[in-house]
Design a protein around this motif. Sequence first.
Motif, PDB file in Angstrom:
ATOM      1  N   UNK A 420       0.596  -1.745  -0.541  1.00  0.00           N
ATOM      2  CA  UNK A 420      -0.008  -0.090   0.039  1.00  0.00           C
ATOM      3  C   UNK A 420       0.417   1.320   0.378  1.00  0.00           C
ATOM      4  N   UNK A 421       2.162   1.417   0.752  1.00  0.00           N
ATOM      5  CA  UNK A 421       2.246   2.402   0.839  1.00  0.00           C
ATOM      6  C   UNK A 421       3.914   2.468  -0.078  1.00  0.00           C
ATOM      7  N   UNK A 580      14.062  11.664  -8.344  1.00  0.00           N
ATOM      8  CA  UNK A 580      12.805  11.832  -8.587  1.00  0.00           C
ATOM      9  C   UNK A 580      12.438  11.784  -9.552  1.00  0.00           C
ATOM     10  N   UNK A 581      12.935  12.217 -10.593  1.00  0.00           N
ATOM     11  CA  UNK A 581      12.516  11.657 -12.167  1.00  0.00           C
ATOM     12  C   UNK A 581      13.295  10.383 -12.347  1.00  0.00           C
ATOM     13  N   UNK A 582      13.726   9.568 -12.044  1.00  0.00           N
ATOM     14  CA  UNK A 582      14.474   8.629 -11.809  1.00  0.00           C
ATOM     15  C   UNK A 582      13.497   7.642 -10.745  1.00  0.00           C
ATOM     16  N   UNK A 583      12.736   7.677 -10.064  1.00  0.00           N
ATOM     17  CA  UNK A 583      11.567   7.679  -9.090  1.00  0.00           C
ATOM     18  C   UNK A 583      10.577   7.422  -9.959  1.00  0.00           C
ATOM     19  N   UNK A 584       9.782   8.513 -11.124  1.00  0.00           N
ATOM     20  CA  UNK A 584       9.103   8.704 -11.141  1.00  0.00           C
ATOM     21  C   UNK A 584       9.321   7.224 -13.089  1.00  0.00           C
ATOM     22  N   UNK A 585      10.113   7.591 -13.731  1.00  0.00           N
ATOM     23  CA  UNK A 585      10.765   6.526 -13.959  1.00  0.00           C
ATOM     24  C   UNK A 585      10.329   4.888 -13.979  1.00  0.00           C
ATOM     25  N   UNK A 586      10.958   4.589 -12.527  1.00  0.00           N
ATOM     26  CA  UNK A 586      10.661   3.503 -11.833  1.00  0.00           C
ATOM     27  C   UNK A 586      10.071   2.783 -11.792  1.00  0.00           C
ATOM     28  N   UNK A 587       9.262   3.495 -11.024  1.00  0.00           N
ATOM     29  CA  UNK A 587       7.552   4.030 -10.624  1.00  0.00           C
ATOM     30  C   UNK A 587       6.410   3.432 -12.296  1.00  0.00           C
ATOM     31  N   UNK A 588       7.079   3.555 -13.091  1.00  0.00           N
ATOM     32  CA  UNK A 588       5.967   3.248 -15.072  1.00  0.00           C
ATOM     33  C   UNK A 588       6.488   1.750 -15.137  1.00  0.00           C
ATOM     34  N   UNK A 589       7.899   1.484 -14.159  1.00  0.00           N
ATOM     35  CA  UNK A 589       8.429   0.399 -14.604  1.00  0.00           C
ATOM     36  C   UNK A 589       6.725  -0.606 -14.376  1.00  0.00           C
ATOM     37  N   UNK A 590       7.438  -2.524 -14.999  1.00  0.00           N
ATOM     38  CA  UNK A 590       6.731  -3.629 -14.203  1.00  0.00           C
ATOM     39  C   UNK A 590       6.683  -3.681 -13.024  1.00  0.00           C
ATOM     40  N   UNK A 591       6.058  -3.585 -12.129  1.00  0.00           N
ATOM     41  CA  UNK A 591       6.530  -3.886 -10.447  1.00  0.00           C
ATOM     42  C   UNK A 591       7.273  -2.694  -9.859  1.00  0.00           C
ATOM     43  N   UNK A 592       7.083  -1.719 -10.622  1.00  0.00           N
ATOM     44  CA  UNK A 592       7.667  -0.175  -9.425  1.00  0.00           C
ATOM     45  C   UNK A 592       7.315   0.078  -8.565  1.00  0.00           C
ATOM     46  N   UNK A 593       7.947   0.966  -7.844  1.00  0.00           N
ATOM     47  CA  UNK A 593       7.201   1.611  -6.986  1.00  0.00           C
ATOM     48  C   UNK A 593       6.316   3.397  -7.453  1.00  0.00           C
ATOM     49  N   UNK A 594       5.131   2.612  -7.656  1.00  0.00           N
ATOM     50  CA  UNK A 594       4.497   3.369  -8.372  1.00  0.00           C
ATOM     51  C   UNK A 594       3.625   4.473  -6.721  1.00  0.00           C
ATOM     52  N   UNK A 595       3.443   4.228  -6.041  1.00  0.00           N
ATOM     53  CA  UNK A 595       3.243   4.996  -4.623  1.00  0.00           C
ATOM     54  C   UNK A 595       4.008   6.205  -4.815  1.00  0.00           C
ATOM     55  N   UNK A 596       5.682   5.403  -4.242  1.00  0.00           N
ATOM     56  CA  UNK A 596       6.559   6.755  -4.843  1.00  0.00           C
ATOM     57  C   UNK A 596       6.306   7.678  -5.981  1.00  0.00           C
TER      58      UNK A 596
END
Length: 921
Positions: A420-421, A580-596
């Motif tokens: 959830x987090x 922060x931009x890298x976190x956004x890119x990672x969040x769009x990857x399959x299984x990435x940190x979406x909430x982050x």
Amino acid sequence: MYEEIAPSPVGREAELSLIQRFLRKTADIGAALIVSGEPGAGKTLVLDLAAEMAAAAGITVLRGRGVRSETDVAFGVLNQLLIPLTGYCAGLEDMHRSALRAPLGAGDGSIPDRLQVSAAVIELLHTVRADAPLLIVIDDLPLLDQLSADILGFLARRVSGSRIGFLGSSRRGADSFFDDSCLPVHELAPLTEVAAGELLTSRFPALGAHVRARILAEARGNPLALVDLPDALSEPQRAGSAALPAALPLTPRLLSVFSATLATLPDTARRLLLLAALDGTGDARVLEAARGPEPGPDPLAMAERAHLLHLDELWHRLVFTHPLVRSSIIELASYEELRAAHHDLATLFSDDPDRCAWHSAAAGREPDERIASQLENAALRSLQNGDAAGAVAAMTRASGFSEDPTERGRRLARAAITGVGVSGERLRASSLLMDALRQDGDLNDSVEAKIAASYLLMTNAGDLDGSHRLLVGAVGAVTRLDGDSSPEVALYALMVTCFFGGRPALWQPFHEAIGRLGPAVPETLRVCGETFADPVSASEQALSRLSVAIDNLADDSVEVIRVALAALFVDRLAGCRGALRKVVRDGHADGGPVVSAIHSLNMLGIDNFQTGQWDEAAECAAESLRLCEERDYVLLGYVARFIQASVAAAQGDFARTRAVTDEMLAWAIPRHVRAIECYAWQARALAAAGAGDSEESYRCATQIAPAGHLPSHTPHVLYVALDLVESCIRTYRRAEAAAHVAAMEAAGIAAISPRLRMIVTGCKAMVTADARAAHDLFAEALSVAESDRWSFEHARLQLIYGERLRRSGATRESRAQLTDALERFEWLGAGPWAARAVEELRATGQARTRGVPHGSEPLTAREEQIAALAAGGMRNKDIAERLFLSERTVATHLRHVFPKLGVTSRAALRDALASAAPGAR
């Protein structure tokens, strides 16, 4: 006539057009076409569509299909085609009728001459097409018997001028008797990402977001996989509330695609395929494990001949030829085969703790605390590396190997926290929490369960009071931080809950816990306790420690968000933007940190707005809101709406600001979510200032805090200071304006950042009666180092200064300030403020509203280059990356371009460039 048929399958518009052209050519002079592609690509669907279109257009259609069980039956497929034409045989010559007896199943068992049969077939088909054009459709050409393949190939190469069409399908790379070397072949490519998503959504609209991402990744654009993979999942798995297996299960239809081929392979080849499938990374070391010590046939060569697996020589990785091969191999293996293979892989990868842990778990049968600990450590490493879904899966698996029920419940709750987090799996997190409570039902004794429950309460329903009660209980039980990260997570969760609650009283348990735990509190958390919790009171030491934390940012998405939160309200996000931009890119990857990623988008959006990059701010807000709505994160979605309301206010779309903030207040007020209320009042105060309604601006700004007061734990006061002081001056509340400036000076907020130094000094200038002293203060405010970064507030101060100069009779000096302010407002797209600047300039008697008339000063080469890219739709960030410049440099160039071309927005650049006189370019 072909265009009137029903629309093409999703993503196959090019094939529809191709078939239409093919059928027109068939009806005119005859044509041949082979449709090739991987299994499941939709070849049969294309053939069905062609047959339907042909029949609707009056073309006679004959269909046949290769069948694996009939590849040894002479004339098997030819028989399928000719049986419906038996009535036409009576009109043929005797030699042709005799040659067709065997294909029609009436022969004496002998095989007639193939050339005679071919000639007879062609003669028969010419007789049939005398009534209407004829289309022969053959599916699965590689499964034709040799005689049918030879004769139909002979026919296909001779359809020109006959009004006969030949349309067949073939699997890419398959061995076949049918020779298509001289025939046109259309390769049916995988669906594009957009088309694949459209097809999946049309069939399964309620898939969980991470489930959808997993299926899209596994299917790789294969239509059959997209349609069937979700069918093989359980309802909870489709919804996202239950974990997905390492290899997705297959329906019988999917399994049949490769089962026959796999069954013919020797054991060594199937062992290689199983090891490679279970490894899933393409590691070539699997080859050595599969070959074994004894000499024998090369299993890789056998797998390559079967078109199932090959070794990529460039990257030295094992690659499956089709997205479904891996799942098919695993599905067909026995339980003992799977366990033995996992055991071998755990040994092979003993130098890689994460892979070893996963394979040991797959090989295990009973609870084993050693494996559970290995998986828990793997989960923590996955989280640090941005694989949030992997972290949830590993922690969930660790719970299954836990020997103690309390540990099992703790690990399930930890998985729920990450779900959830971080990974955005609310439904699954809720299910995991319920499982955790079934293991250890006393919520009062589980810090992890309280954290998970609080996140679930806060992120959707906005129940901050309930979340706060749970977290205060969790934090109150913490007496030390000894390497267990759960108490630390509880403190961060409490911090975020207190922020959104927005009431100073909520913060007392947090600060008590920080004081009680002393030096053991992590540095980032201690800094957040000042700069995020109560930035007005942030100490110089905290700001220095924050600078060190920003300089040392790594790739851990959770830590990036924590440091960025510490930087948010003290104007130091510039140093966090790359992370922060890298976190956004990672969040769009399959299984990435979406909430982050949502947090990152919101913080980037706020920073983009504050620094005048409003297009980028709107993009960040829109993407954040899309993710929030997709994942059901209501609370964070209102932060994105605040950004949208602020951009609308600054650009003069006051109706939209009002509509968005109405929605924010309607949701936040009954739930006591004070931070969202303050965000709404902040946007409304700005909109009222732009509309020239100073009384309303004052009312909205004082909803956050009354003039002369900077309440603790209310960071929004740092963003409405200019609106409040200006509205006080314009509504003749000079005493309140002076009191607010005095409060800002007493709090020392000018020392927090250059922006606040500019604001405080500018506000002090506004309340200073002495003209000379006010002039010096305005000059000081506008010359603060880095103040240009906050171009909107800088331009607002210039406008206020210019107005005051004009009213004092300093016309020439007024024009300089007003002209510069106007250029900035026009570049930003701040229409209301630009209009005010124009009116003030007119009041000075200036005939032109710009220092340089449109077209009189040419663009430099660099300005023209940047203007062309911006006109093409590129953002400042993209232009900067393309030209190896900083975003600030790009923004500065565009600020010069706008007045030279006489435009006030990026949207007008293209027309301005096209119509500009040569001298202006």
